[in-house]
Design a protein around this motif. Structure first.
Motif, short mmCIF file in Angstrom:
data_model
loop_
_atom_site.label_atom_id
_atom_site.label_comp_id
_atom_site.label_asym_id
_atom_site.label_seq_id
_atom_site.Cartn_x
_atom_site.Cartn_y
_atom_site.Cartn_z
N ASN A 43 3.20 -2.34 -25.51
CA ASN A 43 3.11 -3.79 -25.38
C ASN A 43 2.25 -4.44 -26.46
O ASN A 43 2.64 -5.48 -27.00
N GLU A 44 1.11 -3.85 -26.75
CA GLU A 44 0.26 -4.42 -27.79
C GLU A 44 0.74 -4.07 -29.19
O GLU A 44 0.46 -4.78 -30.14
N ARG A 45 1.41 -2.93 -29.32
CA ARG A 45 1.90 -2.42 -30.60
C ARG A 45 0.76 -2.28 -31.62
O ARG A 45 0.84 -2.79 -32.73
N VAL A 46 -0.29 -1.59 -31.20
CA VAL A 46 -1.42 -1.39 -32.10
C VAL A 46 -1.08 -0.32 -33.13
O VAL A 46 -0.26 0.57 -32.87
N LYS A 47 -1.70 -0.42 -34.28
CA LYS A 47 -1.52 0.58 -35.33
C LYS A 47 -2.01 1.93 -34.81
O LYS A 47 -2.90 2.01 -33.97
N LYS A 48 -1.45 2.99 -35.34
CA LYS A 48 -1.80 4.33 -34.86
C LYS A 48 -3.28 4.61 -35.08
O LYS A 48 -3.93 5.22 -34.22
N THR A 49 -3.85 4.18 -36.19
CA THR A 49 -5.27 4.42 -36.44
C THR A 49 -6.13 3.73 -35.39
O THR A 49 -7.12 4.29 -34.93
N THR A 50 -5.76 2.52 -35.00
CA THR A 50 -6.48 1.79 -33.95
C THR A 50 -6.34 2.53 -32.63
O THR A 50 -7.31 2.67 -31.88
N TRP A 51 -5.14 3.00 -32.35
CA TRP A 51 -4.89 3.72 -31.11
C TRP A 51 -5.74 4.98 -31.03
O TRP A 51 -6.35 5.27 -30.01
N ARG A 54 -9.23 4.15 -30.21
CA ARG A 54 -9.35 3.81 -28.79
C ARG A 54 -9.40 5.07 -27.93
O ARG A 54 -10.17 5.14 -26.97
N VAL A 55 -8.57 6.06 -28.25
CA VAL A 55 -8.56 7.31 -27.49
C VAL A 55 -9.96 7.91 -27.48
O VAL A 55 -10.51 8.26 -26.44
N VAL A 56 -10.55 8.01 -28.67
CA VAL A 56 -11.88 8.62 -28.79
C VAL A 56 -12.93 7.78 -28.06
O VAL A 56 -13.75 8.31 -27.30
N ALA A 57 -12.90 6.48 -28.27
CA ALA A 57 -13.91 5.59 -27.68
C ALA A 57 -13.87 5.61 -26.15
O ALA A 57 -14.91 5.76 -25.50
N ILE A 58 -12.69 5.48 -25.59
CA ILE A 58 -12.58 5.40 -24.13
C ILE A 58 -12.83 6.76 -23.48
O ILE A 58 -13.47 6.85 -22.44
N ARG A 59 -12.36 7.80 -24.13
CA ARG A 59 -12.64 9.14 -23.61
C ARG A 59 -14.14 9.38 -23.58
O ARG A 59 -14.69 9.88 -22.60
N LYS A 60 -14.80 8.99 -24.65
CA LYS A 60 -16.26 9.15 -24.73
C LYS A 60 -16.95 8.34 -23.62
O LYS A 60 -17.83 8.82 -22.93
N TYR A 61 -16.50 7.10 -23.45
CA TYR A 61 -17.06 6.22 -22.42
C TYR A 61 -16.91 6.84 -21.02
O TYR A 61 -17.86 6.91 -20.25
N LEU A 62 -15.69 7.28 -20.71
CA LEU A 62 -15.44 7.83 -19.38
C LEU A 62 -16.22 9.14 -19.16
O LEU A 62 -16.69 9.39 -18.06
N THR A 63 -16.36 9.93 -20.20
CA THR A 63 -17.08 11.20 -20.07
C THR A 63 -18.58 10.98 -19.91
O THR A 63 -19.21 11.52 -19.00
N THR A 80 1.73 13.66 -26.09
CA THR A 80 3.09 13.14 -25.95
C THR A 80 3.15 11.68 -26.38
O THR A 80 4.09 11.25 -27.05
N MET A 81 2.14 10.91 -26.01
CA MET A 81 2.10 9.49 -26.42
C MET A 81 2.03 9.37 -27.94
O MET A 81 2.63 8.47 -28.52
N ARG A 82 1.30 10.28 -28.58
CA ARG A 82 1.21 10.25 -30.05
C ARG A 82 2.59 10.32 -30.69
O ARG A 82 2.84 9.69 -31.70
N THR A 83 3.48 11.09 -30.08
CA THR A 83 4.82 11.25 -30.66
C THR A 83 5.63 9.94 -30.59
O THR A 83 6.61 9.79 -31.31
N MET A 84 5.21 9.02 -29.73
CA MET A 84 5.91 7.74 -29.63
C MET A 84 5.85 6.98 -30.96
O MET A 84 6.73 6.18 -31.26
N TYR A 85 4.83 7.24 -31.77
CA TYR A 85 4.70 6.56 -33.06
C TYR A 85 5.79 6.99 -34.04
O TYR A 85 5.96 6.37 -35.08
N HIS A 86 6.51 8.04 -33.72
CA HIS A 86 7.58 8.50 -34.61
C HIS A 86 8.95 7.98 -34.20
O HIS A 86 9.95 8.32 -34.82
#
Length: 154
Positions: A43-51, A54-63, A80-86
Motif C-alpha cells: 500500500n505504501e510502496r516504500v523503496k526496498k532500502t526503506t523497507w 524498517r525491518v531492522v528498526a521495528i525488530r529491534k524495538y520489539l526485541t 518471502t516478503m522480500r521477494t515481492m520486490y522482484h
C-alpha cells in the motif's frame, strides 16, 4: 546477540509502526510487525532500502522494549516478503547500487565533451565550455580514441 539499545536513527520508523498499530487497533507484536511490513510494500510502496531499515528498526524495538524474539517462521515470512520486490509492478522500488535512476549530470557532460571533440574542438575550448580546470581530466576520463580516429591521422 542483539544489543539492548535502540539507535535514534530508528525513531521515525518505530513511531510510524506505533501509529499504524494504534490506527488499526492492533497490539504491538510479531503479527502486527508482519502486517505492517506487508502494508509497507503493497500500500505504501516504500523503496526496498526503506523497507529493510524498517525491518531492522521495528525488530529491534520489539526485541528490546517488549522482549519479543523472532523465530524462524517470522524470519521466513520476512524473506518471502522480500521477494515481492522482484514482481513486475514493484521493480521500480529497487535502487540498483551504482546506478542512478534516469540521467546523471555526468552523462550530459560526457555527451557534450564527446560531441565537441568529434566536431573538432580543441581540449582547451572543451574545458572552458564544460567547466573543467584540467585538460588531463578531460583526456583521461571523457575521451576514448577510436580506431577510425587513429586511422584518420596515419
Amino acid at each position: 546477540m542483539i544489543e539492548n539499545k535502540i539507535s535514534t536513527s530508528y525513531k521515525n520508523d518505530i513511531q510510524k509502526f506505533k501509529i499504524f498499530c494504534d490506527e488499526t487497533g492492533r497490539k504491538e507484536d510479531e503479527q502486527s510487525f508482519l502486517y505492517y511490513m506487508y502494508n509497507s510494500i503493497e500500500n505504501e510502496r516504500v523503496k526496498k532500502t526503506t523497507w529493510e531499515k524498517r525491518v531492522v528498526a521495528i525488530r529491534k524495538y520489539l526485541t528490546v522494549t517488549l522482549g519479543i524474539h523472532f523465530d524462524d517462521s517470522i524470519r521466513s515470512k520476512i524473506g518471502t516478503m522480500r521477494t515481492m520486490y522482484h514482481e513486475d509492478d514493484k521493480m521500480d522500488l529497487i535502487q540498483v547500487k551504482g546506478k542512478s535512476p534516469g540521467y546523471a549530470p555526468y552523462n550530459f557532460r560526457k555527451t557534450q565533451v564527446l560531441s565537441m571533440h568529434a566536431a573538432g574542438a580543441d581540449l582547451s575550448t572543451i574545458a572552458k565550455q564544460t567547466g573543467h580546470k584540467s585538460l588531463e581530466t578531460i583526456d583521461k576520463h571523457y575521451l576514448e580514441v577510436s580506431d577510425p580516429t587513429v586511422d584518420k591521422y596515419l
